[in-house]
Motif scaffolding. Structure first.
Motif, PDB file in Angstrom:
ATOM      1  N   ASP A 174       0.803  -1.239  -0.011  1.00  0.00           N
ATOM      2  CA  ASP A 174      -0.181   0.086  -0.024  1.00  0.00           C
ATOM      3  C   ASP A 174       0.953   1.270   0.069  1.00  0.00           C
ATOM      4  OD1 ASP A 174      -2.625   1.137   0.032  1.00  0.00           O
ATOM      5  OD2 ASP A 174      -2.453   1.648   2.089  1.00  0.00           O
ATOM      6  N   THR A 220      -2.918   4.352   2.174  1.00  0.00           N
ATOM      7  CA  THR A 220      -3.287   4.627   3.504  1.00  0.00           C
ATOM      8  C   THR A 220      -2.320   4.283   4.570  1.00  0.00           C
ATOM      9  OG1 THR A 220      -4.213   2.280   3.482  1.00  0.00           O
ATOM     10  CG2 THR A 220      -5.877   4.004   2.849  1.00  0.00           C
ATOM     11  N   THR A 612      -7.278   7.470   1.628  1.00  0.00           N
ATOM     12  CA  THR A 612      -7.777   6.148   0.804  1.00  0.00           C
ATOM     13  C   THR A 612      -6.869   5.599  -0.222  1.00  0.00           C
ATOM     14  OG1 THR A 612      -8.754   7.663  -0.796  1.00  0.00           O
ATOM     15  CG2 THR A 612     -10.057   7.186   1.080  1.00  0.00           C
ATOM     16  N   THR A 615      -7.556  -0.933  -4.417  1.00  0.00           N
ATOM     17  CA  THR A 615      -7.104  -2.023  -4.481  1.00  0.00           C
ATOM     18  C   THR A 615      -6.445  -2.632  -5.717  1.00  0.00           C
ATOM     19  OG1 THR A 615      -7.340  -4.610  -4.073  1.00  0.00           O
ATOM     20  CG2 THR A 615      -9.165  -3.433  -4.474  1.00  0.00           C
ATOM     21  N   ASN A 638      -9.962   1.605  -0.115  1.00  0.00           N
ATOM     22  CA  ASN A 638      -9.564   1.058   1.121  1.00  0.00           C
ATOM     23  C   ASN A 638      -9.524   2.620   2.032  1.00  0.00           C
ATOM     24  OD1 ASN A 638      -9.087  -1.257   0.464  1.00  0.00           O
ATOM     25  ND2 ASN A 638      -7.076  -0.937  -0.216  1.00  0.00           N
ATOM     26  N   SER A 640      -8.660   4.503   5.822  1.00  0.00           N
ATOM     27  CA  SER A 640      -8.055   4.634   7.016  1.00  0.00           C
ATOM     28  C   SER A 640      -8.037   5.987   7.524  1.00  0.00           C
ATOM     29  CB  SER A 640      -6.506   4.243   6.849  1.00  0.00           C
ATOM     30  OG  SER A 640      -5.720   4.192   8.125  1.00  0.00           O
ATOM     31  N   GLY A 666      -8.824   1.104  10.141  1.00  0.00           N
ATOM     32  CA  GLY A 666      -8.991   0.801   8.699  1.00  0.00           C
ATOM     33  C   GLY A 666     -10.456   0.005   8.485  1.00  0.00           C
ATOM     34  N   ASP A 668     -13.785  -0.617   5.073  1.00  0.00           N
ATOM     35  CA  ASP A 668     -13.731  -0.840   3.636  1.00  0.00           C
ATOM     36  C   ASP A 668     -12.640  -1.441   2.862  1.00  0.00           C
ATOM     37  OD1 ASP A 668     -16.356   0.138   3.950  1.00  0.00           O
ATOM     38  OD2 ASP A 668     -15.867   2.019   3.195  1.00  0.00           O
ATOM     39  N   ARG A 669     -11.862  -2.295   3.725  1.00  0.00           N
ATOM     40  CA  ARG A 669     -10.710  -3.012   3.180  1.00  0.00           C
ATOM     41  C   ARG A 669     -10.987  -3.836   2.117  1.00  0.00           C
ATOM     42  NH1 ARG A 669      -7.010  -6.753   4.364  1.00  0.00           N
ATOM     43  NH2 ARG A 669      -8.134  -7.427   6.280  1.00  0.00           N
ATOM     44  N   PHE A 688     -15.315  -6.155   0.066  1.00  0.00           N
ATOM     45  CA  PHE A 688     -14.619  -4.618   0.526  1.00  0.00           C
ATOM     46  C   PHE A 688     -15.173  -4.344   1.935  1.00  0.00           C
ATOM     47  CE2 PHE A 688     -14.678  -5.091  -4.143  1.00  0.00           C
ATOM     48  CZ  PHE A 688     -13.589  -4.669  -4.424  1.00  0.00           C
TER      49      PHE A 688
END
Length: 892
Positions: A174, A220, A612, A615, A638, A640, A666, A668-669, A688
């Protein structure tokens, strides 16, 4: 004896005092009479000393002869001063004047302080540049900027073949890299083992792992900003560097005093090393594995950096990079023995592994800086890049299995799983045809191409009274094509392929002969296809607005920003429009006090904000619904939310102490699961709704660049728990609310970087670290189970017995700790006549504590015999030897 020690010490002290003395130089603006923090005092031997906040720098000069010092500062004329041979004055003031008239521009002055230099702000970022970057990155078999970045606070330890680290508990992939304002996606060679950033081409690396400005996004975890190296505007420059496996060449040429152009090249030369090793393998069989390389690992890279001042208020900068890497393997292993069935010598086992990897990447960027009026500064950046990778792999496996030898011919006492095998193959005569050959072939052909086009516009407006307003828009377009044609062998439980068995009458007849109580334990081994043909385009659109304020005495400053990120996905089969993510962020910095005794400054920093990222799973998305769950896929970014509290104490002019505590939530990962279906294909399922809770603190104490020594000590504690509501077990997906430590998590990380200079031309740099272990699963017992193998061509299925071990997640089990230790000895070569030629040699030793840096791990075993592999309970974090390396740099 004590008196003798005293005499020797006193004599040495007097001799040193007699031949050298300290001079304190204070650099100030001649007109404004303000201290010039960051002014650089250049000594004749090439050493440099940077002035502190009060503009003071202490240098050691030889007594008995004159010494010429040069003092430089951005935008100012070079100040030269001749120190007399036996002067009595120990304090000198250097009154410096502006070199040229600067209209419509604002001169920003920044100190150049190694690890805590330009860009280092409590609660936001930490940077490394200059000598510290060179000393810590130019070492080892492959010199890499990431080698230095991994030594900064908040960065988790990674072993030799892993470049991308975890930043404060975030996922390793990330982190986002920005090279002169251009977002570089996947900046790695050799599948992630080496970054593309060469320390000879980078001037500064800044890691932003706190609540950084709304100007940047797409991550993030952490933002890595790199500033390219620029050439001199006055004289041509030339630099050649060689290390154990790499050669570098840099050339720069001035452009009429208004800019410069620099070209850089890098090439590895593993070919002669591998050729020598292959010749030696003819005499030493332990070197046989080296013969598997039909193409030695290679890297070829070139870069171009140019800057030019079109007008006093208009500048342009160009960057270009192109690189290629690859490796080829062709491995054969045969085991000849006597076949007990016919007493004939033949090949019983044969394995062939062929692998060919090629990768090309490049990008070009243009940056314009324009100041149409004194309070306005505008930045326009455009760039385009491409990554084209190719992998071709083949695995053939041929094994002769003789169950007569393993179990004998007395089948009267055979029970349990062995009875199943006997029932399937020997319905009348036990021992008949109890020998067979397993012949499996797997293939993978992969081609990936990633193209991006990006641009951004940033405008700053100085309102006055300490207020600055800024806004900007950004667009990052990525087109990704992924073509995979491959197959692999997989074992699927018998009771989970009911429809597939029904559609194959021959297989159904075989299954019916299996005792029902054993069917629940049996597996079917068959070849599964993994087709993937996607061409997806992703549009990342972002905009931001922010305001900054600084009090007149610069004791209090604040930044409040709002960023909006939107993602739109377009493919051949569908389009997906996501909900924009609104990301507020703020930072407040307050100086508690200044100049209190030995303490120069104590500052407090508080920040919080939303970040954000998107992915990479979207690049391979083929459908808008999950094949297994049938749920609609609703992609989300994503997210955070991070909050941080920081303290920074500067003391004794050249020391700094930083402490930061943080918490990140975190949500909606994204995560994905590959599940085989009844038709024999692996299908990807995406979700998600992942979550994470991360908190910890970092501690850093550093000594800025000095004559005798400098360096820093960091300690990081991190607690990270992740949750994935859906998890895969066989083919079934069921809710699972278990929180777990991710596989890359480490509680403790400590780094000590210390550079000692016993003489002006000599330096010794030590990199020592401690890292606690990674999570380890709890192993179960080794059990036997039957596997029904389906032949690729026409033929009857046959049954074998294999062994497996189930494992469960453990919150308590960990690998052992790691103790990396590297030492680098370097010495500089200078032109005796005071010319411009410079040179440096270094010798380095890596992994000096390899005999301690081992870890416990779960033992491995043979899948076909169940026997435990010897020595499989421990393994080294890296190559279990001390790794020497040498390097040389010559510049003019």
């Amino acid at each position: 004896m004590k008196n003798l020690y005293f005499v020797l010490f006193f004599t040495g002290f007097v001799c040193f005092a007699a031949f050298a003395r300290d001079i304190t130089i204070t650099a100030v603006d001649a007109d404004l009479d303000i201290a010039l923090e960051g002014a650089v005092v250049n000594l004749p031997d090439g050493a440099k000393v940077t002035a502190n906040r009060q503009g003071r720098a202490v240098v050691t000069v030889p007594d008995g002869r004159e010494t010429l010092l040069r003092i430089t500062y951005p935008g100012y004329e070079t100040y030269r001063i001749l120190i007399p041979a036996n002067g009595e004055s120990s304090t000198i003031t250097a009154a410096m004047r502006m070199g040229t008239m600067m209209e419509n521009k604002e001169l920003v002055i920044e100190a150049d302080k190694t690890a805590g230099g330009v860009g280092t702000q409590a609660g936001r970022s930490v940077s490394i540049s200059g000598d510290s970057l060179r000393q810590t990155a130019q070492i080892g078999v492959m010199e890499d900027v990431m080698t230095a970045v991994k030594l900064l606070p908040g960065v988790s330890y990674t072993s030799g073949g892993q470049v991308s680290p975890s930043i404060r508990g975030g996922e390793p992939g990330d982190i986002m890299a920005v090279y002169d304002g251009y977002y570089v996606t996947n900046p790695y060679f050799w599948g992630g083992q080496v970054s593309i950033f060469d320390p000879r081409a980078v001037e500064k690396a800044q890691l932003s792992h706190g609540v950084f400005s709304s100007r940047f996004g797409y991550t993030t975890s952490g933002l890595l900003e790199l500033t390219s190296r620029s050439g001199s505007r006055e004289v041509p420059e030339f630099e050649i560097g060689m290390s154990t496996t790499t050669a570098n060449l840099n050339m720069a040429y001035p452009l009429w005093g208004k800019g410069s152009v620099m070209a850089m090249g890098k090439i590895t030369y593993f070919d002669p090393v591998f050729w020598i090793a292959k010749e030696l393998s003819k005499y030493d069989k332990t070197l046989d594995p080296i013969n598997a390389f039909d193409t030695a690992p290679y890297i070829r890279a070139a870069a171009l950096s140019a800057g030019y001042d079109i007008m006093d208020n208009l500048k342009i900068k160009l960057n270009g990079f192109v690189g290629a890497d690859g490796v080829g393997l062709d491995y054969n292993n045969e085991n000849d023995a006597t076949n007990t069935a016919n007493q004939v010598e033949e090949t019983l086992d044969k394995i062939r592994f062929k692998f060919d990897y090629k990768n090309f990447k490049g990008f070009v960027t243009t940056q314009l800086t324009w100041s149409p009026a004194p309070p306005i500064a505008a930045n326009v950046t455009f760039g385009a890049g491409v990554i084209d990778g190719y992998v071709d792999g083949d695995v053939s496996y041929n094994q002769w299995i003789d169950y007569n030898e393993n179990f004998g011919k007395d089948w009267a006492s055979v029970t349990g799983l062995d009875y199943w095998r006997w029932l399937l193959y020997h319905p009348t005569v036990p021992g008949h045809d109890n020998q067979f050959r397993i012949d499996q072939i797997m293939h993978m052909d992969l081609e990936q191409k990633k193209e991006d086009l990006q641009g951004r516009i940033d405008i700053d407006y100085n309102i006055g009274y300490g207020f600055v307003a800024a806004l900007g828009v950004q667009e990052l377009f990525t087109r990704f094509s992924n073509h995979i044609k491959g197959d692999m062998m997989a074992e699927i439980p018998v009771n989970s392929l009911g429809q597939y068995i029904t559609d194959n009458p021959e297989l159904a007849a075989v299954i019916q002969a299996i005792p029902p109580e054993l069917q629940t334990k049996g597996y079917i081994s068959r070849k599964f296809n993994y087709p993937l043909d996607t061409e997806n385009s992703i549009y990342n659109t972002a905009g931001y607005i922010l305001g900054e304020w600084t009090s007149p005495q610069k004791r209090l400053s604040a930044e409040l920003g709002l960023r909006v990120d939107h993602v739109y996905l377009s493919s051949k089969a569908f389009n997906i429009n996501t909900i924009p993510a609104v990301e507020p962020r703020f930072n407040v910095d307050y100086t508690l006090f200044e100049d209190k005794g030995i303490f120069d400054k104590l500052a407090l920093s508080v920040g919080s904000g939303l970040f954000t990222s998107m992915t990479d799973n979207l690049y391979v998305l083929q459908t808008i619904s999950n094949p297994d769950t049938k749920d609609d896929i609703t992609p989300k970014q994503n997210k955070s939310w991070a909050s941080i509290l920081g303290l920074k104490l500067e003391f004794l002019d050249f020391y700094s102490l930083t402490f930061e505590a943080y918490y990140k939530y975190g949500f909606d990962r994204a995560y994905g699961i590959s599940i085989p279906n009844e038709e024999g294909e692996l299908k990807d399922n995406f979700f998600f709704d992942g979550q994470s809770h991360i908190f910890g603190f970092d501690f850093m104490i550093q000594k800025f660049s000095g004559r005798l020594f400098d360096g820093w000590l960091t300690y990081s504690f991190n607690y990270a728990r992740y949750n994935e509501p859906y998890t895969s077990k066989d083919r079934h997906i069921a809710p699972n609310d278990t929180w777990y430590y991710p596989s890359f998590h480490r509680f403790h990380n400590l780094n000590l970087i210390f550079t000692f200079r016993p003489a002006p031309k000599w330096s010794i740099t030590t990199r020592f670290g401690f890292a606690s272990g990674l999570p380890r699963s709890a192993p179960g017992e080794i059990t036997r189970y039957p596997v029904l193998i389906l032949p690729e061509n026409d033929g009857s299925p046959f049954l074998i017995e294999k062994f497996k071990r189930s494992s469960t997640y453990s919150d308590t089990l960990r690998d052992g700790f790691a103790l990396p230790l590297d030492v680098k000895f370097s010495w500089a070569l200078f032109n005796k006549k005071g010319g411009k030629a410079r040179g440096e040699w270094y010798i380095a030793l890596e992994n000096c504590l390899f005999f301690i840096s081992t870890r416990e791990r779960n033992e491995t075993f043979n899948d076909y015999t169940g026997e435990v592999d010897q020595g499989s309970q421990t393994a080294s974090y890296s190559i279990p030897i001390v790794i020497p390396s040498v390097g040389f740099t010559y510049s003019y």
